[in-house]
Write an enzyme that holds these catalytic residues in place. Structure first.
Site, PDB file in Angstrom:
ATOM      1  N   GLU A  12       9.784  -8.494  -3.614  1.00 54.64           N
ATOM      2  CA  GLU A  12      10.368  -7.221  -3.152  1.00 54.64           C
ATOM      3  C   GLU A  12       9.853  -7.013  -1.733  1.00 54.64           C
ATOM      4  O   GLU A  12       8.688  -6.673  -1.548  1.00 54.64           O
ATOM      5  CB  GLU A  12       9.929  -6.063  -4.059  1.00 54.64           C
ATOM      6  CG  GLU A  12      10.406  -6.162  -5.487  1.00 54.64           C
ATOM      7  CD  GLU A  12      11.901  -5.966  -5.632  1.00 54.64           C
ATOM      8  OE1 GLU A  12      12.571  -5.618  -4.635  1.00 54.64           O
ATOM      9  OE2 GLU A  12      12.410  -6.188  -6.739  1.00 54.64           O
ATOM     10  N   CYS A  36      10.204   1.162   1.798  1.00 52.37           N
ATOM     11  CA  CYS A  36      10.965  -0.065   2.075  1.00 52.37           C
ATOM     12  C   CYS A  36      12.470   0.161   2.099  1.00 52.37           C
ATOM     13  O   CYS A  36      13.189  -0.527   2.810  1.00 52.37           O
ATOM     14  CB  CYS A  36      10.616  -1.126   1.045  1.00 52.37           C
ATOM     15  SG  CYS A  36      10.795  -0.521  -0.632  1.00 52.37           S
ATOM     16  N   TRP A  79       0.808  -1.231   0.000  1.00 55.10           N
ATOM     17  CA  TRP A  79       0.000   0.000   0.000  1.00 55.10           C
ATOM     18  C   TRP A  79       0.835   1.273   0.000  1.00 55.10           C
ATOM     19  O   TRP A  79       0.288   2.370  -0.042  1.00 55.10           O
ATOM     20  CB  TRP A  79      -0.946   0.024   1.212  1.00 55.10           C
ATOM     21  CG  TRP A  79      -0.326  -0.421   2.512  1.00 55.10           C
ATOM     22  CD1 TRP A  79      -0.494  -1.640   3.111  1.00 55.10           C
ATOM     23  CD2 TRP A  79       0.553   0.318   3.362  1.00 55.10           C
ATOM     24  NE1 TRP A  79       0.236  -1.709   4.282  1.00 55.10           N
ATOM     25  CE2 TRP A  79       0.883  -0.515   4.466  1.00 55.10           C
ATOM     26  CE3 TRP A  79       1.104   1.600   3.324  1.00 55.10           C
ATOM     27  CZ2 TRP A  79       1.732  -0.116   5.502  1.00 55.10           C
ATOM     28  CZ3 TRP A  79       1.965   2.008   4.346  1.00 55.10           C
ATOM     29  CH2 TRP A  79       2.262   1.158   5.416  1.00 55.10           C
ATOM     30  N   ASN A  80       2.148   1.167   0.072  1.00 58.19           N
ATOM     31  CA  ASN A  80       2.921   2.391   0.305  1.00 58.19           C
ATOM     32  C   ASN A  80       3.246   3.181  -0.970  1.00 58.19           C
ATOM     33  O   ASN A  80       3.336   4.397  -0.934  1.00 58.19           O
ATOM     34  CB  ASN A  80       4.188   2.083   1.096  1.00 58.19           C
ATOM     35  CG  ASN A  80       5.084   1.099   0.404  1.00 58.19           C
ATOM     36  OD1 ASN A  80       4.633   0.350  -0.455  1.00 58.19           O
ATOM     37  ND2 ASN A  80       6.340   1.097   0.757  1.00 58.19           N
ATOM     38  N   GLU A 123      13.481  -5.831 -10.012  1.00 57.79           N
ATOM     39  CA  GLU A 123      12.576  -5.035 -10.831  1.00 57.79           C
ATOM     40  C   GLU A 123      13.420  -3.955 -11.497  1.00 57.79           C
ATOM     41  O   GLU A 123      14.564  -3.698 -11.110  1.00 57.79           O
ATOM     42  CB  GLU A 123      11.474  -4.419  -9.957  1.00 57.79           C
ATOM     43  CG  GLU A 123      10.608  -5.500  -9.346  1.00 57.79           C
ATOM     44  CD  GLU A 123       9.278  -5.023  -8.802  1.00 57.79           C
ATOM     45  OE1 GLU A 123       9.287  -4.158  -7.924  1.00 57.79           O
ATOM     46  OE2 GLU A 123       8.237  -5.544  -9.260  1.00 57.79           O
TER      47      GLU A 123
HETATM   48  P1  NDP Z   1       1.774  -7.133   3.178  1.00 56.09           P
HETATM   49  O1  NDP Z   1       2.781  -8.217   3.051  1.00 56.09           O
HETATM   50  O2  NDP Z   1       0.866  -7.150   4.332  1.00 56.09           O
HETATM   51  O3  NDP Z   1       0.845  -7.098   1.887  1.00 56.09           O
HETATM   52  C1  NDP Z   1       1.352  -6.977   0.582  1.00 56.09           C
HETATM   53  C2  NDP Z   1       0.324  -7.460  -0.421  1.00 56.09           C
HETATM   54  O4  NDP Z   1       0.201  -8.870  -0.350  1.00 56.09           O
HETATM   55  C3  NDP Z   1      -1.072  -6.915  -0.182  1.00 56.09           C
HETATM   56  O5  NDP Z   1      -1.704  -6.735  -1.435  1.00 56.09           O
HETATM   57  C4  NDP Z   1      -1.717  -8.018   0.630  1.00 56.09           C
HETATM   58  O6  NDP Z   1      -3.113  -7.962   0.583  1.00 56.09           O
HETATM   59  C5  NDP Z   1      -1.147  -9.250  -0.066  1.00 56.09           C
HETATM   60  N1  NDP Z   1      -1.064 -10.465   0.711  1.00 56.09           N
HETATM   61  C6  NDP Z   1      -1.062 -10.620   2.056  1.00 56.09           C
HETATM   62  N2  NDP Z   1      -0.938 -11.943   2.362  1.00 56.09           N
HETATM   63  C7  NDP Z   1      -0.829 -12.628   1.203  1.00 56.09           C
HETATM   64  C8  NDP Z   1      -0.674 -14.023   0.853  1.00 56.09           C
HETATM   65  N3  NDP Z   1      -0.588 -14.985   1.776  1.00 56.09           N
HETATM   66  N4  NDP Z   1      -0.587 -14.350  -0.458  1.00 56.09           N
HETATM   67  C9  NDP Z   1      -0.656 -13.397  -1.415  1.00 56.09           C
HETATM   68  N5  NDP Z   1      -0.835 -12.073  -1.149  1.00 56.09           N
HETATM   69  C10 NDP Z   1      -0.910 -11.692   0.144  1.00 56.09           C
HETATM   70  O7  NDP Z   1       2.602  -5.769   3.095  1.00 56.09           O
HETATM   71  P2  NDP Z   1       2.070  -4.301   3.288  1.00 56.09           P
HETATM   72  O8  NDP Z   1       1.011  -4.020   2.290  1.00 56.09           O
HETATM   73  O9  NDP Z   1       1.795  -4.103   4.729  1.00 56.09           O
HETATM   74  O10 NDP Z   1       3.346  -3.445   2.836  1.00 56.09           O
HETATM   75  C11 NDP Z   1       4.376  -3.141   3.698  1.00 56.09           C
HETATM   76  C12 NDP Z   1       5.590  -4.023   3.432  1.00 56.09           C
HETATM   77  O11 NDP Z   1       5.939  -3.977   2.062  1.00 56.09           O
HETATM   78  C13 NDP Z   1       6.808  -3.564   4.173  1.00 56.09           C
HETATM   79  O12 NDP Z   1       7.474  -4.655   4.755  1.00 56.09           O
HETATM   80  C14 NDP Z   1       7.683  -2.955   3.093  1.00 56.09           C
HETATM   81  O13 NDP Z   1       9.035  -2.953   3.400  1.00 56.09           O
HETATM   82  C15 NDP Z   1       7.345  -3.794   1.918  1.00 56.09           C
HETATM   83  N6  NDP Z   1       7.647  -3.094   0.688  1.00 56.09           N
HETATM   84  C16 NDP Z   1       8.730  -3.488  -0.069  1.00 56.09           C
HETATM   85  C17 NDP Z   1       9.080  -2.827  -1.208  1.00 56.09           C
HETATM   86  C18 NDP Z   1      10.219  -3.299  -2.059  1.00 56.09           C
HETATM   87  O14 NDP Z   1      10.229  -2.978  -3.237  1.00 56.09           O
HETATM   88  N7  NDP Z   1      11.164  -4.048  -1.560  1.00 56.09           N
HETATM   89  C19 NDP Z   1       8.344  -1.653  -1.660  1.00 56.09           C
HETATM   90  C20 NDP Z   1       7.217  -1.347  -0.851  1.00 56.09           C
HETATM   91  C21 NDP Z   1       6.908  -2.047   0.294  1.00 56.09           C
HETATM   92  P3  NDP Z   1      -3.915  -6.966   1.571  1.00 56.09           P
HETATM   93  O15 NDP Z   1      -2.994  -5.948   2.095  1.00 56.09           O
HETATM   94  O16 NDP Z   1      -4.958  -6.365   0.714  1.00 56.09           O
HETATM   95  O17 NDP Z   1      -4.435  -7.823   2.665  1.00 56.09           O
END
Ligand code: NDP
Length: 487
Positions: A245, A279, A147-148, A457
């Site tokens: 990622e 992140c 979501w960020n 990416e």
């Molecule tokens: P989440 O891991 O909670 O969620 C990420 C996505 O995955 C959401 O769309 C979520 O759905 C979905 N999801 C959750 N569980 C599963 C599953 N078991 N199987 C498939 N999809 C699933 O992360 P956040 O949204 O809270 O984002 C924050 C995190 O993302 C931080 O740790 C941050 O560091 C990382 N991040 C990394 C980046 C990078 O490029 N390395 C860039 C941006 C963020 P829903 O939320 O709708 O429940």
């Protein structure tokens, strides 16, 4: 009240799942409803992607490139709308959404459009015979976003995926559903055939269903390490290609010979951009002992001057965190920092913005006198919390910087080019910046070491991750087999 829908086979459609309440982070008010996809909707999206793949995969790369280029142009024309939608979904400052997030998405589309026609084979001379390789698209790919940085994440996944001739089903985070649909509409308007890019709305359950679907060839996921591990476990069952990622706890290392004011600005940028929900932020700020006091003083003064407030106000530098739950999690880390003995220099918790009392604001917080064992130093907080640590020698700081399960990014500030080269060679991180931070051009591969992820990416590497290699061997003269035909 507006309902955000799914986008399947070139049209917006209601999902068969529940209606989810989406709140504006900066006010806490109900903003819109999200129509979650049911399993049947996911099946429909995957079927549409699978059918459209047959033609898109054999569309000449130049034509694919033209669609991406046109989409980039349309996004540029609609930058203000896309940026405002991004702010309503995330609560981040409008000035960032306009200058960084949407622009990064456009840059990626333009870069990948230029890359589309560069996917080419290698030819091998094998004596009298010859061989060549083909880089073939994979099929239906699934993108799952955090979501960020919603709009940036969509483009970083969709652009290389489509450029290489694949189709995609994308699931945004349930917290940030809106721009995925606008992005899909822009692609259609730019000439993308129906079904090549689809959006399904939903939570982690929907993400899991997509990741486990037998017709899906690849999953590109951005999110937390915990969810990334679950996705990897799902995709491993069917040997699907997977890009992850994930999170970070990156070091920003400032040597005594650095330009201190520039380093202070970098520390602010690498901790408070997107109110810390970034992140690659450099949240462990290592400062060499001889400039430590001066650095802390300057950071404290600059942090106090930051403008926290209405994200739509172009003067605002720090917006709202995504939700009250996440704000509480950030605040509990701040409390743990105090309890574990760090010195609180600035900030310290919830901040109330006049007129936006229901928002989830946290004043940018700076701790000094931190030690490597503290929770605020070891764990990803994902909020505006900077931890400053003191170091004496290059060898010491390198070992401490690498002493983490994460490995997404790192920054080094020094005027000594040899030291910069030594440090960046030895830092265990996928992206290393010298004398700057948080710069992510579309040309440069982006991804993590260790628990921060798998694959890359951006850059030409991203395109390769959306193809598979076939080796084609051509026998020119009659072959001589060890088994003979009997006449
Ligand atoms: P989440 O891991 O909670 O969620 C990420 C996505 O995955 C959401 O769309 C979520 O759905 C979905 N999801 C959750 N569980 C599963 C599953 N078991 N199987 C498939 N999809 C699933 O992360 P956040 O949204 O809270 O984002 C924050 C995190 O993302 C931080 O740790 C941050 O560091 C990382 N991040 C990394 C980046 C990078 O490029 N390395 C860039 C941006 C963020 P829903 O939320 O709708 O429940």
């Amino acid at each position: 009240m507006k309902t955000v829908l799914n986008y399947i086979n070139g049209a917006q459609v209601e999902g068969g799942g529940k209606l989810f309440d989406k709140f504006y982070p900066a006010s806490g008010e109900l903003l819109l409803k999200v129509s979650f996809a049911a399993e049947q909707d996911c099946d429909n999206a995957i079927a549409a992607a699978s059918e459209s793949f047959k033609k898109w995969a054999v569309t000449p790369p130049g034509q694919r490139a033209a669609v991406l280029r046109k989409a980039a142009q349309l996004m540029r024309e609609r930058l203000d709308v896309l940026a405002e939608v991004e702010v309503l979904d995330t609560g981040k400052p409008l000035r960032e959404a306009r200058a960084d997030d949407v622009v990064s998405a456009i840059d990626c589309l333009e870069y990948m459009s230029a890359q589309a026609a560069t996917v080419h084979a290698q030819q091998y001379d094998l004596g009298e015979n010859m061989a060549y390789t083909r880089h073939e698209p994979l099929g239906v790919c699934v993108g799952i976003g955090a979501w960020n940085y919603p709009i940036q994440l969509i483009a970083w996944k969709a652009a290389p995926c489509l450029a290489a001739g694949n189709s995609m089903v994308f699931k945004p985070s349930e917290m940030t559903p809106s721009n995925a649909v606008l992005f899909a509409e822009i692609l259609s308007e730019a000439g993308l055939p129906p079904g090549v890019f689809n959006v399904v709305q939903g939570d982690g359950q929907v993400g899991r269903y997509l990741a486990e679907h037998p017709q899906v060839a690849k999953v590109s996921f951005t999110g937390s390490v915990a969810s990334g591990l679950k996705v990897a476990a799902s995709t491993a069952q069917m040997m699907k290609k997977t890009t992850l990622e994930l999170g970070g706890k990156s070091p920003l290392i400032i040597f005594a010979d650095a330009e201190i004011d520039v380093a202070v600005e970098a520390a602010l940028c690498s901790n408070f951009s997107s109110q810390g929900e970034n992140c690659c932020n450099g949240t462990r700020v290592f400062v060499q002992a001889s400039i430590y006091d001066e650095f802390c003083e300057k950071v404290a003064k600059a942090t106090k001057a930051l403008k926290v407030g209405n994200p739509m106000d172009l003067e605002t530098e720090i917006g709202s965190l995504i939700s009250p739950q996440h704000r509480d999690s950030v605040c509990s880390y701040i409390e743990s920092g105090v309890q574990q003995g760090a010195t609180l220099l600035v900030g310290g918790g919830v901040y109330v913005v006049e007129g936006l009392e229901g928002g989830s604001f946290v004043f940018p917080t700076v701790f000094c006198d931190c030690t490597d064992e503290m929770d605020i130093v070891r764990e990803e907080i994902f909020g505006p919390v900077m931890s400053i640590l003191k170091f004496e020698t290059e060898e010491e700081v390198l070992a401490r910087a690498n002493d983490t399960l994460f490995g997404l990014a790192a920054g080094v500030f020094t005027q000594d080019i040899s030291r910069a080269l030594r440090m960046t060679k030895n830092l265990e991180a996928g992206v290393c910046w010298t004398n700057t931070y948080n710069v992510v051009p579309a040309e440069l591969p982006f991804g993590g070491y260790k628990n921060s992820g798998l694959g890359r990416e951006n850059g030409a590497y991203a395109l390769k991750e959306y193809t598979q290699v076939k080796s084609v061997y051509i026998q020119v003269e009659r072959p001589s087999f060890p088994f003979k035909c009997v006449k």
